[in-house]
Write an enzyme that holds these catalytic residues in place. Sequence first.
Site, PDB file in Angstrom:
ATOM      1  N   ASP A  67       0.826  -1.213   0.000  1.00  0.00           N
ATOM      2  CA  ASP A  67       0.000   0.000   0.000  1.00  0.00           C
ATOM      3  C   ASP A  67       0.856   1.258   0.000  1.00  0.00           C
ATOM      4  O   ASP A  67       2.067   1.206   0.179  1.00  0.00           O
ATOM      5  CB  ASP A  67      -0.964  -0.005   1.208  1.00  0.00           C
ATOM      6  CG  ASP A  67      -0.276  -0.450   2.492  1.00  0.00           C
ATOM      7  OD1 ASP A  67       0.962  -0.344   2.568  1.00  0.00           O
ATOM      8  OD2 ASP A  67      -0.966  -0.907   3.412  1.00  0.00           O
ATOM      9  N   ASP A 128      -7.633  -3.434  14.126  1.00  0.00           N
ATOM     10  CA  ASP A 128      -9.016  -3.678  13.683  1.00  0.00           C
ATOM     11  C   ASP A 128      -9.112  -4.841  12.696  1.00  0.00           C
ATOM     12  O   ASP A 128     -10.144  -5.043  12.070  1.00  0.00           O
ATOM     13  CB  ASP A 128      -9.618  -2.401  13.071  1.00  0.00           C
ATOM     14  CG  ASP A 128      -8.863  -1.922  11.824  1.00  0.00           C
ATOM     15  OD1 ASP A 128      -7.876  -2.583  11.421  1.00  0.00           O
ATOM     16  OD2 ASP A 128      -9.260  -0.888  11.253  1.00  0.00           O
ATOM     17  N   HIS A 130      -7.284  -5.189   9.919  1.00  0.00           N
ATOM     18  CA  HIS A 130      -6.986  -4.899   8.500  1.00  0.00           C
ATOM     19  C   HIS A 130      -5.670  -5.546   8.068  1.00  0.00           C
ATOM     20  O   HIS A 130      -4.772  -5.778   8.878  1.00  0.00           O
ATOM     21  CB  HIS A 130      -6.999  -3.390   8.206  1.00  0.00           C
ATOM     22  CG  HIS A 130      -5.867  -2.605   8.771  1.00  0.00           C
ATOM     23  ND1 HIS A 130      -6.023  -1.332   9.288  1.00  0.00           N
ATOM     24  CD2 HIS A 130      -4.555  -2.877   8.901  1.00  0.00           C
ATOM     25  CE1 HIS A 130      -4.855  -0.872   9.685  1.00  0.00           C
ATOM     26  NE2 HIS A 130      -3.945  -1.790   9.469  1.00  0.00           N
ATOM     27  N   GLU A 135      -9.850  -2.251   5.282  1.00  0.00           N
ATOM     28  CA  GLU A 135     -10.487  -2.026   6.575  1.00  0.00           C
ATOM     29  C   GLU A 135     -11.746  -2.901   6.716  1.00  0.00           C
ATOM     30  O   GLU A 135     -12.240  -3.446   5.729  1.00  0.00           O
ATOM     31  CB  GLU A 135     -10.848  -0.540   6.708  1.00  0.00           C
ATOM     32  CG  GLU A 135      -9.655   0.414   6.601  1.00  0.00           C
ATOM     33  CD  GLU A 135      -8.755   0.452   7.840  1.00  0.00           C
ATOM     34  OE1 GLU A 135      -8.878  -0.430   8.716  1.00  0.00           O
ATOM     35  OE2 GLU A 135      -7.911   1.358   7.926  1.00  0.00           O
TER      36      GLU A 135
HETATM   37  P1  PGA Z   1       2.229  -2.251  12.606  1.00  0.00           P
HETATM   38  O1  PGA Z   1       1.014  -2.049  11.603  1.00  0.00           O
HETATM   39  O2  PGA Z   1       3.120  -3.280  11.995  1.00  0.00           O
HETATM   40  O3  PGA Z   1       2.907  -0.907  12.688  1.00  0.00           O
HETATM   41  O4  PGA Z   1       1.668  -2.698  13.913  1.00  0.00           O
HETATM   42  C1  PGA Z   1       0.411  -3.165  11.022  1.00  0.00           C
HETATM   43  C2  PGA Z   1      -0.735  -2.739  10.165  1.00  0.00           C
HETATM   44  O5  PGA Z   1      -1.403  -1.731  10.478  1.00  0.00           O
HETATM   45  O6  PGA Z   1      -1.015  -3.433   9.174  1.00  0.00           O
END
Ligand code: PGA
Length: 233
Positions: A67, A128, A130, A135
């Site tokens: 992304d 959450d 994702h 999302e």
């Molecule tokens: P993080 O984020 O590795 O910084 O915990 C993971 C994500 O939001 O996919």
Amino acid sequence: MKILLKNNKEEIGKEIASRIVELINKKPNTVLGLATGSSPITTYKELIKAYKEKKVSFKYVTTFNLDEYVGYKREKDSYKYFMHHNLFDEIDIKDVNTHFPDATNPLAYDKEIELKEIDFQVLGIGADGHIGFNEPMISFDSKTHITKLTKQTISDNSQYFESIDAVPKEAVTMGLSTIMKAKEIVLIATGKNKRSAIKALLAGESKECPASILNRHPNVTIYLDKDADPREN
Ligand code: PGA
């Protein structure tokens, strides 16, 4: 789905990096799907170490990142910058072989990925549920698309920005069906704030937890530490 419980992020990084090195040494033109955020950083550190110790070369490797933010204010806030800073600038990968989704033509990314085929996809997971920026309630059939970030994601990611107002409100992300095309997937989850997302993932498919689509994939490994493991008390 395989679940591997590890002591800490360092152990997880070492294990995933050694699998990637093994893969590249067998198939020098390996195609990697890569993630940003804190979860893959130890993996990238170990890959840099392996490159510096001449155990692997990325000369023929291709990468597709999951992304990218849309409308970031400073170059430094982009995921492209993150990848250069945390991996690409330290190894011998060719810039032309590194890819990010383009907000002006998201579907072109699916076509490119279809042509190359991702051998090994690294994922983090949001609190959450994702993956990428898919999302809750996103369609399991989604392809690369532009999405609005949820309040929770904006708040979680604000730690990397000057202020919460500087966090972009939109991103372009591989869709769930794009991610599912990878031949092999590893997902990293550490820390207590990931435990409920992992619990939802392990409970079976549900649109509330986009990562739960991984239950359908034949070759997924989830790397957890104790804090993120819902099977622990
Ligand atoms: P993080 O984020 O590795 O910084 O915990 C993971 C994500 O939001 O996919």
